[in-house]
Design a protein around this motif. Structure first.
Motif, PDB file in Angstrom:
ATOM      1  N   ILE A 242       0.836  -1.215   0.000  1.00 53.83           N
ATOM      2  CA  ILE A 242       0.000   0.000   0.000  1.00 53.83           C
ATOM      3  C   ILE A 242       0.862   1.253   0.000  1.00 53.83           C
ATOM      4  N   ILE A 243       1.869   1.277   0.887  1.00 55.80           N
ATOM      5  CA  ILE A 243       2.715   2.464   0.987  1.00 55.80           C
ATOM      6  C   ILE A 243       3.475   2.711  -0.307  1.00 55.80           C
ATOM      7  N   VAL A 244       4.053   1.646  -0.858  1.00 56.61           N
ATOM      8  CA  VAL A 244       4.787   1.792  -2.113  1.00 56.61           C
ATOM      9  C   VAL A 244       3.836   2.154  -3.255  1.00 56.61           C
ATOM     10  N   GLY A 245       2.628   1.605  -3.235  1.00 57.29           N
ATOM     11  CA  GLY A 245       1.652   1.906  -4.272  1.00 57.29           C
ATOM     12  C   GLY A 245       1.197   3.352  -4.273  1.00 57.29           C
ATOM     13  N   LEU A 246       1.285   4.006  -3.117  1.00 57.26           N
ATOM     14  CA  LEU A 246       0.894   5.412  -3.026  1.00 57.26           C
ATOM     15  C   LEU A 246       2.014   6.367  -3.427  1.00 57.26           C
ATOM     16  N   THR A 247       3.146   5.832  -3.836  1.00 58.98           N
ATOM     17  CA  THR A 247       4.300   6.674  -4.197  1.00 58.98           C
ATOM     18  C   THR A 247       3.968   7.714  -5.266  1.00 58.98           C
ATOM     19  N   PRO A 248       3.257   7.360  -6.345  1.00 57.89           N
ATOM     20  CA  PRO A 248       2.956   8.385  -7.365  1.00 57.89           C
ATOM     21  C   PRO A 248       2.164   9.574  -6.813  1.00 57.89           C
ATOM     22  N   LEU A 249       1.324   9.323  -5.797  1.00 64.97           N
ATOM     23  CA  LEU A 249       0.539  10.419  -5.229  1.00 64.97           C
ATOM     24  C   LEU A 249       1.402  11.395  -4.452  1.00 64.97           C
ATOM     25  N   LEU A 250       2.575  10.921  -4.027  1.00 61.55           N
ATOM     26  CA  LEU A 250       3.460  11.785  -3.256  1.00 61.55           C
ATOM     27  C   LEU A 250       3.876  13.002  -4.076  1.00 61.55           C
ATOM     28  N   ALA A 251       4.068  12.794  -5.379  1.00 59.52           N
ATOM     29  CA  ALA A 251       4.467  13.917  -6.242  1.00 59.52           C
ATOM     30  C   ALA A 251       3.392  14.990  -6.285  1.00 59.52           C
ATOM     31  N   LEU A 252       2.128  14.569  -6.243  1.00 62.10           N
ATOM     32  CA  LEU A 252       1.035  15.542  -6.259  1.00 62.10           C
ATOM     33  C   LEU A 252       0.937  16.295  -4.937  1.00 62.10           C
ATOM     34  N   VAL A 253       1.145  15.575  -3.844  1.00 59.40           N
ATOM     35  CA  VAL A 253       1.039  16.203  -2.531  1.00 59.40           C
ATOM     36  C   VAL A 253       2.201  17.170  -2.295  1.00 59.40           C
ATOM     37  N   MET A 254       3.339  16.949  -2.942  1.00 59.61           N
ATOM     38  CA  MET A 254       4.518  17.772  -2.718  1.00 59.61           C
ATOM     39  C   MET A 254       4.312  19.218  -3.144  1.00 59.61           C
ATOM     40  N   ILE A 255       3.372  19.476  -4.035  1.00 64.53           N
ATOM     41  CA  ILE A 255       3.149  20.847  -4.484  1.00 64.53           C
ATOM     42  C   ILE A 255       2.213  21.606  -3.562  1.00 64.53           C
ATOM     43  N   THR A 256       1.676  20.934  -2.545  1.00 64.84           N
ATOM     44  CA  THR A 256       0.784  21.575  -1.582  1.00 64.84           C
ATOM     45  C   THR A 256       1.595  22.052  -0.383  1.00 64.84           C
ATOM     46  N   PRO A 257       0.990  22.895   0.473  1.00 66.33           N
ATOM     47  CA  PRO A 257       1.704  23.361   1.670  1.00 66.33           C
ATOM     48  C   PRO A 257       2.098  22.230   2.618  1.00 66.33           C
ATOM     49  N   MET A 258       1.425  21.075   2.513  1.00 61.05           N
ATOM     50  CA  MET A 258       1.736  19.943   3.396  1.00 61.05           C
ATOM     51  C   MET A 258       2.775  19.007   2.789  1.00 61.05           C
ATOM     52  N   GLY A 259       3.377  19.405   1.679  1.00 63.62           N
ATOM     53  CA  GLY A 259       4.280  18.530   0.959  1.00 63.62           C
ATOM     54  C   GLY A 259       5.466  18.062   1.778  1.00 63.62           C
ATOM     55  N   PHE A 260       6.119  18.981   2.509  1.00 60.45           N
ATOM     56  CA  PHE A 260       7.313  18.608   3.259  1.00 60.45           C
ATOM     57  C   PHE A 260       6.976  17.633   4.386  1.00 60.45           C
ATOM     58  N   LYS A 261       5.890  17.936   5.131  1.00 62.81           N
ATOM     59  CA  LYS A 261       5.488  17.038   6.225  1.00 62.81           C
ATOM     60  C   LYS A 261       5.094  15.668   5.686  1.00 62.81           C
ATOM     61  N   THR A 262       4.438  15.660   4.544  1.00 62.91           N
ATOM     62  CA  THR A 262       4.062  14.376   3.943  1.00 62.91           C
ATOM     63  C   THR A 262       5.294  13.569   3.560  1.00 62.91           C
ATOM     64  N   LEU A 263       6.302  14.234   2.997  1.00 60.88           N
ATOM     65  CA  LEU A 263       7.538  13.549   2.615  1.00 60.88           C
ATOM     66  C   LEU A 263       8.236  12.952   3.834  1.00 60.88           C
ATOM     67  N   ILE A 264       8.298  13.726   4.930  1.00 59.45           N
ATOM     68  CA  ILE A 264       8.931  13.234   6.153  1.00 59.45           C
ATOM     69  C   ILE A 264       8.173  12.018   6.692  1.00 59.45           C
ATOM     70  N   GLY A 265       6.838  12.098   6.696  1.00 58.77           N
ATOM     71  CA  GLY A 265       6.034  10.974   7.167  1.00 58.77           C
ATOM     72  C   GLY A 265       6.204   9.742   6.307  1.00 58.77           C
ATOM     73  N   TYR A 266       6.290   9.962   4.987  1.00 63.23           N
ATOM     74  CA  TYR A 266       6.467   8.850   4.055  1.00 63.23           C
ATOM     75  C   TYR A 266       7.812   8.162   4.291  1.00 63.23           C
ATOM     76  N   ILE A 267       8.848   8.948   4.474  1.00 66.35           N
ATOM     77  CA  ILE A 267      10.177   8.388   4.732  1.00 66.35           C
ATOM     78  C   ILE A 267      10.192   7.618   6.050  1.00 66.35           C
ATOM     79  N   MET A 268       9.498   8.136   7.055  1.00 66.02           N
ATOM     80  CA  MET A 268       9.454   7.453   8.355  1.00 66.02           C
ATOM     81  C   MET A 268       8.742   6.111   8.262  1.00 66.02           C
ATOM     82  N   ILE A 269       7.666   6.069   7.475  1.00 66.88           N
ATOM     83  CA  ILE A 269       6.944   4.807   7.328  1.00 66.88           C
ATOM     84  C   ILE A 269       7.818   3.774   6.602  1.00 66.88           C
ATOM     85  N   LEU A 270       8.505   4.200   5.545  1.00 65.65           N
ATOM     86  CA  LEU A 270       9.408   3.286   4.852  1.00 65.65           C
ATOM     87  C   LEU A 270      10.528   2.811   5.776  1.00 65.65           C
TER      88      LEU A 270
END
Length: 388
Positions: A242-270
């Motif tokens: 599931i986490i790896v499958g959501l990887t493409p969505l990370l690029a979309l979220v990165m352009i939002t104000p929550m992009g950095f926090k989302t990236l940190i959370g994604y890295i922590m889960i991995l």
């Protein structure tokens, strides 16, 4: 087939896990075949434990072996032709069962179910040929062990059983020799019980009592270990997908104000998933070396030590399975800087429900209680008084 972005990320995670495994296991003392990367979590010890309990599953071989013990071996033991003490302390029971008195006979059944009366020496020769094929690397015995442990091939079972037996007990015996020794010991136990019953004895009168708390704790480890080894790897695999499958969505979220926090959370889960895998490797190493330390003092399996080896191996299998539940929590603490965070709710959701079930069932199992809805089995009551 999966999208390139997903497959590439999954490959990177697996490569990282493999390299961490390789670095750690290279520095450990356990041999190839016992390592997590070779066989998975505690698999060789589980194969070893199953082999110590193995009973012959080919009907005509079992019948001939049983007849041979009752008609040839036990009479020789009773008249002094063979010695009980030597049998009990033999690490090659089947060989000692040979050379019986040539004056005794038994009924022998061939593979076509034809019966003939033969001398015990002839029966031993025929039975030995059947047994060597049965416990061979591609024989029915190895094949049955593989099916009972998740459809592993007989060649894999033979390889890992040989390594496990040599490492855990310090034995020089091959997998086939080890399996034959245990099959002979187990069938001798059955045959001796039958022989005793035929001669007016009753071994079922023997009973023992154990403390309820101790039994419940042991039973909880058994049930918890079974559930943990069954469900936790599946849960981890699903989460990783599931986490790896959501990887493409990370690029979309990165352009939002929550992009950095989302990236940190994604890295922590991995990181959590990678640490989880590494925790499996470490626990497998610790429990394998502990099991080896406990079992190595017994030496080759004999009738006099088989019970201790069986119980010790099962104790460590149950402990390993029970402790398997702690790996996601420890990985979580490492990733979050050894402080519980938002991931705690996810971890508790995965483990608490199944472990609570194990605790409830373990208590009843330790007391010998078994209920099926409104149906009770082997329930006895005495001196009941109804005041109404």
């Amino acid at each position: 087939d999966v999208p390139w972005a997903v497959g590439w990320k999954k490959k990177k995670i697996l490569t990282l896990e493999y390299r961490m495994d390789a670095v750690y296991e290279t520095a450990t003392s356990i041999p190839n075949g016992m390592k997590y990367s070779d066989s998975g979590f505690f698999t060789p010890v589980s194969i070893f434990s199953q082999a110590t309990k193995h009973k012959i599953v080919t009907p005509y071989i079992y019948q001939n072996f049983n007849n041979y013990i009752q008609e040839c071996v036990i009479p020789d033991l009773e008249n002094g032709y063979k010695d009980y003490k030597t049998l009990v302390n033999s690490d090659d029971v089947w060989t000692y069962m040979g050379n019986t008195s040539p004056a005794t006979f038994m009924l022998y059944v061939d593979v076509s179910n034809n019966t003939s009366l033969v001398t015990c020496t002839t029966a031993y020769t025929n039975l030995n040929t059947d047994l060597q094929g049965y416990v061979g690397s591609s024989g029915a015995g190895m094949e049955f062990l593989g099916k009972s442990l998740g459809m592993l091939s007989s060649s894999v079972i033979a390889s890992q059983l040989g390594v496990a037996n040599q490492y855990l007990l310090g034995s020089s015996k091959t997998a086939s020799q080890m399996l034959l020794q245990n099959a002979a010991l187990n069938i001798f136990s059955d045959s001796f019980r039958n022989y005793t019953n035929l001669n007016g004895g009753d071994l079922n009168n023997t009973a023992f009592h154990s403390a309820s708390a101790s039994q419940a704790a042991s039973a909880q480890m058994i049930v918890s270990g079974v559930l943990g080894s069954k469900y936790i790897p599946v849960i981890k695999g699903i989460l990783t997908a599931i986490i790896v499958g959501l990887t493409p969505l990370l690029a979309l979220v990165m352009i939002t104000p929550m992009g950095f926090k989302t990236l940190i959370g994604y890295i922590m889960i991995l990181s959590w998933l990678v640490c989880w895998h590494f925790g499996d490797v470490i626990l497998n190493h610790i429990m394998t070396t502990k099991a080896q330390s406990a079992l190595s003092g017994y030496g080759d399996i004999k009738m006099s030590t088989k019970g201790l080896i069986d119980s010790t191996a099962m104790d460590y299998i149950n402990m390993a399975g029970s402790m398997y539940w702690t790996i996601p929590t420890i990985a979580l603490l490492i990733v979050t800087g050894f402080s519980l965070s938002a991931f705690a709710s996810l971890n508790n959701a995965m483990t608490t429900k199944l472990d609570r079930t194990a605790s409830a069932v373990g208590g009843d199992m330790g007391k010998g209680n078994m209920n099926f809805g409104n149906v009770g089995h082997n329930t006895y009551s005495a001196n009941k008084l109804d005041a109404t």
